[in-house]
Design an enzyme around this catalytic site. Sequence first.
Site, mmCIF file in Angstrom:
data_model
loop_
_atom_site.group_PDB
_atom_site.id
_atom_site.type_symbol
_atom_site.label_atom_id
_atom_site.label_comp_id
_atom_site.label_asym_id
_atom_site.label_seq_id
_atom_site.Cartn_x
_atom_site.Cartn_y
_atom_site.Cartn_z
ATOM 1 N N ASP A 185 31.865 20.610 11.603
ATOM 2 C CA ASP A 185 33.281 20.706 11.254
ATOM 3 C C ASP A 185 33.600 22.169 10.942
ATOM 4 O O ASP A 185 32.873 22.823 10.189
ATOM 5 C CB ASP A 185 33.562 19.819 10.034
ATOM 6 C CG ASP A 185 35.026 19.459 9.937
ATOM 7 O OD1 ASP A 185 35.395 18.364 10.418
ATOM 8 O OD2 ASP A 185 35.798 20.286 9.407
ATOM 9 N N ILE A 186 34.678 22.689 11.545
ATOM 10 C CA ILE A 186 35.044 24.087 11.287
ATOM 11 C C ILE A 186 35.612 24.198 9.867
ATOM 12 O O ILE A 186 36.445 23.384 9.469
ATOM 13 C CB ILE A 186 36.086 24.579 12.315
ATOM 14 C CG1 ILE A 186 35.501 24.494 13.734
ATOM 15 C CG2 ILE A 186 36.534 26.002 11.994
ATOM 16 C CD1 ILE A 186 36.456 24.956 14.818
ATOM 17 N N GLU A 228 38.974 19.575 14.684
ATOM 18 C CA GLU A 228 38.018 20.678 14.578
ATOM 19 C C GLU A 228 36.600 20.142 14.447
ATOM 20 O O GLU A 228 35.730 20.768 13.873
ATOM 21 C CB GLU A 228 38.390 21.597 13.405
ATOM 22 C CG GLU A 228 38.267 20.988 12.018
ATOM 23 C CD GLU A 228 39.545 20.307 11.514
ATOM 24 O OE1 GLU A 228 40.307 19.738 12.340
ATOM 25 O OE2 GLU A 228 39.781 20.351 10.291
#
Lengths: 637, 120
Positions: free
Chosen positions: A509-510, A552
Amino acid sequence: MKLGQSFEELKLTGRLPSPPGVGMAILKLTEADDFSVADISHAIQTDPALTGRILKFTNSARSVSVSPITTVDEAVVRVGVQSIRTVVLGFSLISAYSEGACEAFDYGRFWSESLARAVGAKRLSQSIGLAVPAEAYSIGLLSGIGRLALASVHSAEYSKVIGRSGGEPRMLLKFENEAFAIDHGQAGACLLRDWGLPESHCRAVDLIERDYDPEAEEAATQDLVAVVRLATRIAEVCVAGEDVASEIWNRIETLRHGTNLSPDELISVCDQIVTEWKDWAQILDVQTNDVPPFSEIRMLATEPEQSDSPLAGARKDRPLRVLAVDDERVSLRLLSHQLKADGYDVTEASGGKEALEMALSTVPDVIVTDWKMPGMDGLELCRTLRRHEIGQSIYIVILTGMEDEDAVVEAFESEIDDYVTKPFNPKVLRARVRAGARVVELKRQVAADQSQLRENLAALAVLNRRLEKTSLTDPLTQLPNRRFAMERLGEAWGRHDRNGAPFSLIMIDIDHFKRVNDDFGHDTGDEVLRNTAAVLDDETRESEVVCRLGGEEFLVICDGGLAGAEACAARLRESIEANVIEHGDFKEAITISLGVAYAESDDDSLDDVLRRSDEAVYQAKRDGRNRIVILSAPQTA
Amino acid sequence: MSDQHQDHESPLDATVIASLMDLGGEPLLAELVDLFCADAPSQMAELQEAAREGDAARIAAAAHSLKSSCANLGAVRLAELSRQLELAGRAGTIESAADVIELSRVELERVSAALKEHLS
């Protein structure tokens, strides 16, 4: 298994192509199940020239070249053992088989074309997004190997077969089958199977010049066939003279309809192929020839006087070839004079046997033969020809005396097409041969239409493959999408469930992605996603697949246990952290949080593993982001 | 067909010669005559030999060849004689073959002479 037998027979001659040097070493090495990547790269490195070529190959086959690969070890893990192995085999064969005993087989041109096909398949794979570029290159390089095999084993006979086919791929397959009970597609597939290439690749080699039922083939095979087929046509243009090149272009144009390329894009891809082909040819010491810019080839091909069917156009200006047969010299001379006066390209034979030989080697369009001849007479000639595939398409007119006219029924039973009574009236002869010419022309037209139809079908197959691929691809990042990930996970779980095959997941996950969107706008957000996806893709290996699940969120599916996944996660985290993304006002490196989980024996379902990897990401976020958390299943008491 | 009057007429059909001239002019005619004069005597010899041996099939085959070449050059009477020989040979009724062959031999000489005359 008749085909298997035919191949075993080829093998027994001991004359099948076999790679020397490092190629052979790698072949032997990979026969064992327990070879390691280190073994392979060690073998390659014993040859410095080969080392350079393999690195070049690897770097050119990667879609995003953030940082070029500099070691063979790295090359082998990045593009996979299979592709490296196939390409090494191909490169070794080039130097060993630059000449040979088959007279009509142009060895230099063969490799030149093979190389153009390899480069072309790789380029197309990259531009169309079908098949793996490294695999496309390796299969393109070796997809013609069956022809080399037949030329090596049956050098004299194969020369005749080549002559007869007139360079038309489908005719070549047909005549090969007649002569050797195996064609070059099958022989190539058998040979590659013998060398231990994956079945989907061998199938592809078998099917490239053939119509086939897509339902019956694996997706990987279909993608390779689609890409290599188009590359085959482009390679033909590369090595062909300018006049033929523009004809083949029409077929390429048809195949293009299945791709997502515009005509101009295709032209630019083709020009790039030529540049890269020449580059490679120099490295591998393979001949090339000058190819005009493809925009010119297209212009020649689309000039208005060109016929709409390329095959018919190819032969339109060539006069019909007629073989005149009579044992009696005055008649023969008169007959051939008459036919020449009517504008045909005439050859003479003074008897049935001679005519048969000439017919089988030169394949005339029409035969005008006397009936009564010592030795093999006209009817016997006709019957013998009709038993051969080649002889079936020849239009045969028999000359008969007045008193034999009743017997003409017998002649038609021998499958003659028409008869003229002797001594022939020139006007009647002319009319009958002209009727024959029309039939021959119509047959050609039908053949050309069929070939056009086949190209259309092939284009449709490419389109279908691409649509299917599109439905599994995330349009923004070009990574596989959630649907693909779920299919892939299902397969991995199935293997794990059946035989305990290990697999691991890295959920990614960004960090603070919402802030990027809010502060810099969605364009920048998209760029961050694209750029991150590219780095992730570039840093993963053949056994690791990155997918974009949505937003994301990314997922890496790794074949293998925790250790590999852990190393992969570490690599990804570092690379992302070091990768500065620039877009408008945005200029910074982002970070990612990673959660690693692996399939364990206590797991009841795939969901258990997925849930752990999700939890691990949350924990990584809670612990301060830009870090990796590994979660094992809670120990059951 | 064994009409005595024909002895005084040309052994060649003028229309056939004319059409050959149309097709290829003097050069073609000369070439065909050369071929004919080179091959016909041996075809005749083959006929005579076959008749001496009483080989009907061989008579038919040799007569067939001779028939084709003379028909092409408009030697109608010789073609007709050859045709009779071919049919007789095929039917196996070759009792009178020797006589017909002798007629043919004489006719062949006339034909050759007439052809050469045409060319000069």
